[in-house]
Design an enzyme around this catalytic site. Structure first.
Site, PDB file in Angstrom:
ATOM      1  CG  HIS A 136      -2.091  -0.960   1.075  1.00  0.00           C
ATOM      2  ND1 HIS A 136      -2.525  -1.472  -0.122  1.00  0.00           N
ATOM      3  CD2 HIS A 136      -2.907  -1.501   2.039  1.00  0.00           C
ATOM      4  CE1 HIS A 136      -3.553  -2.281   0.096  1.00  0.00           C
ATOM      5  NE2 HIS A 136      -3.800  -2.324   1.397  1.00  0.00           N
ATOM      6  CG  HIS A 207      -7.857  -0.131   2.750  1.00  0.00           C
ATOM      7  ND1 HIS A 207      -8.672  -0.963   3.494  1.00  0.00           N
ATOM      8  CD2 HIS A 207      -6.761  -0.867   2.429  1.00  0.00           C
ATOM      9  CE1 HIS A 207      -8.083  -2.134   3.638  1.00  0.00           C
ATOM     10  NE2 HIS A 207      -6.922  -2.109   2.987  1.00  0.00           N
ATOM     11  CD  GLU A 346      -8.301  -3.226  -0.027  1.00  0.00           C
ATOM     12  OE1 GLU A 346      -7.119  -2.915  -0.302  1.00  0.00           O
ATOM     13  OE2 GLU A 346      -8.608  -4.171   0.734  1.00  0.00           O
TER      14      GLU A 346
END
Length: 385
Positions: A136, A207, A346
């Protein structure tokens, strides 16, 4: 105008919704979050809380990480509940043990193997923050940055951030603009736009964690889920998405509506669920029209009859069932964020794409503009008001 100012008189009179579990008719939208709890300087930049609203729902977003803090939507009786897990103040976000709640993710969502990739035979090294992999965008990815607010009104919030050359090991100065837009049809859209001065990988997502029964409710096992995918990406021994597999005759078959909890505890018989401690997998969406919104997922919560559809221009979606939450973070209701009490969907490009030859490239180049879109469409199955 911010929603807090509109309803300031109600707050002064003491009519303040202090718990997301307390619901209100959609004609009585009450702001239970206080802007002053988000007004702080972080990394030398001002942070605040912003509100999108229409006649039946409202969305709260902070420019710290571009996070969706709250989404209030009506159920079948018109009663509002907050369906996003989040916190009541900026300090709670800064101190949270789980770092990604509601945040914009980048430069690259999901994992990059060993934090390494090459462009034009030059290798780049990224921080390792998830086992042996980069996750991420790294510890100082988009989720930990303060975004500049370019525009803010009831219908639209436009955020901008420049990720400088070398940030988290990525090449190039990357200028990113993200627009959150809420329309009268209860559709919340996220538009991503980016330009770079050097070739760089880019794979953004959001997210947000959802519970359509209301944040702070019990586990999400009875939520019914459809994922428009015949293939998912299996995890290898270090939880890196590795091999495409068919969902057929596996617990990963959500090609028709199925309760999330039906197969989630098949750890003893399914190695993939054991590796993810539940669902934490990338699904490859079925054949779609390029650059057009296509259905990724549908979620229904039968008691409230809330329905959420996720549409996207991206080729994949990561389904995650909050398998690692342990109650150590306290949400805006004052309740612990518990194991499998929320889920994330996501939308994204292929995980670890810079190191794979058989998937769509996520490299964006100078002179080209990146554009993508994801939409959350909210409704109820049977409206009784």
């Amino acid at each position: 105008m911010k929603f807090l100012k509109i309803y300031g008189c109600l707050i002064c009179c003491g009519i303040l919704l202090t718990s997301c579990s307390n619901s209100k008719k959609s004609s009585e939208l009450i702001n239970f979050l206080k802007s002053e709890d988000f007004q702080k300087t972080v990394n030398g930049q001002p942070v605040d809380l912003y509100f999108l609203k229409n006649k039946t729902m409202q969305v709260a977003i902070t420019n710290y990480g571009g996070r969706i803090v709250s989404i209030l939507t009506p159920d079948k009786n018109g009663e509002l509940a907050d369906i996003v897990v989040g916190f009541k103040s900026i300090d709670d976000y800064l101190n949270a043990k789980a770092p990604f709640h509601g945040a914009l993710i980048g430069r690259v969502a999901n994992r990059i193997a060993e934090g390494k990739f090459s462009i034009n035979e030059r290798e780049y090294n990224l921080p390792i923050n998830n086992g042996a992999n980069h996750l991420h965008g790294g510890p100082k990815g988009f989720h930990n940055q303060v975004w500049e607010v370019k525009k803010a009104n009831d219908a639209e919030l436009v955020l901008h951030y420049v990720s400088v050359d070398g940030e988290m090991g990525y090449p190039g100065n990357l200028s990113v603009e993200v627009t959150y837009a809420l329309n009268a049809k209860n559709e919340l859209s996220i538009f991503y736009k980016a330009e770079t001065d050097q070739s760089t990988p880019f794979n953004p997502t959001n997210h947000a964690f959802f519970n359509l029964a209301g944040s702070g409710s019990e586990n999400i096992y009875n939520h019914e889920l459809l994922i428009n995918a015949n293939l998912f990406t299996a995890l290898d021994s270090v939880n890196l998405p590795a091999k495409k597999m068919s969902v057929k005759n596996t617990p990963f078959d959500f090609t028709s509506l199925k309760k999330i909890g039906k197969d989630i505890d098949s750890n003893e018989t399914n190695q993939q669920l054991k590796r993810g401690n539940g669902y934490d997998h990338n699904f490859i969406l079925n054949k779609r029209k390029t650059n057009e919104l296509n259905l990724a997922a549908t979620v229904i919560e039968s008691t409230s009859e809330r329905k959420m559809e996720v549409l996207t221009t991206a080729p994949c979606v990561q389904f995650f069932t909050g398998n690692f939450f342990n109650g150590s973070d306290i949400d805006k209701n004052g309740k612990p964020i518990n194991y499998r009490a929320s889920f994330a969907l996501e939308t994204q490009q292929y995980p670890n794409a810079p190191n794979l030859k058989d998937v769509l490239s996520i490299i964006i180049n100078p002179g080209k503009t990146y554009n993508s879109k994801t939409m959350y469409r909210f409704s109820v199955l049977n409206q009784h008001y």
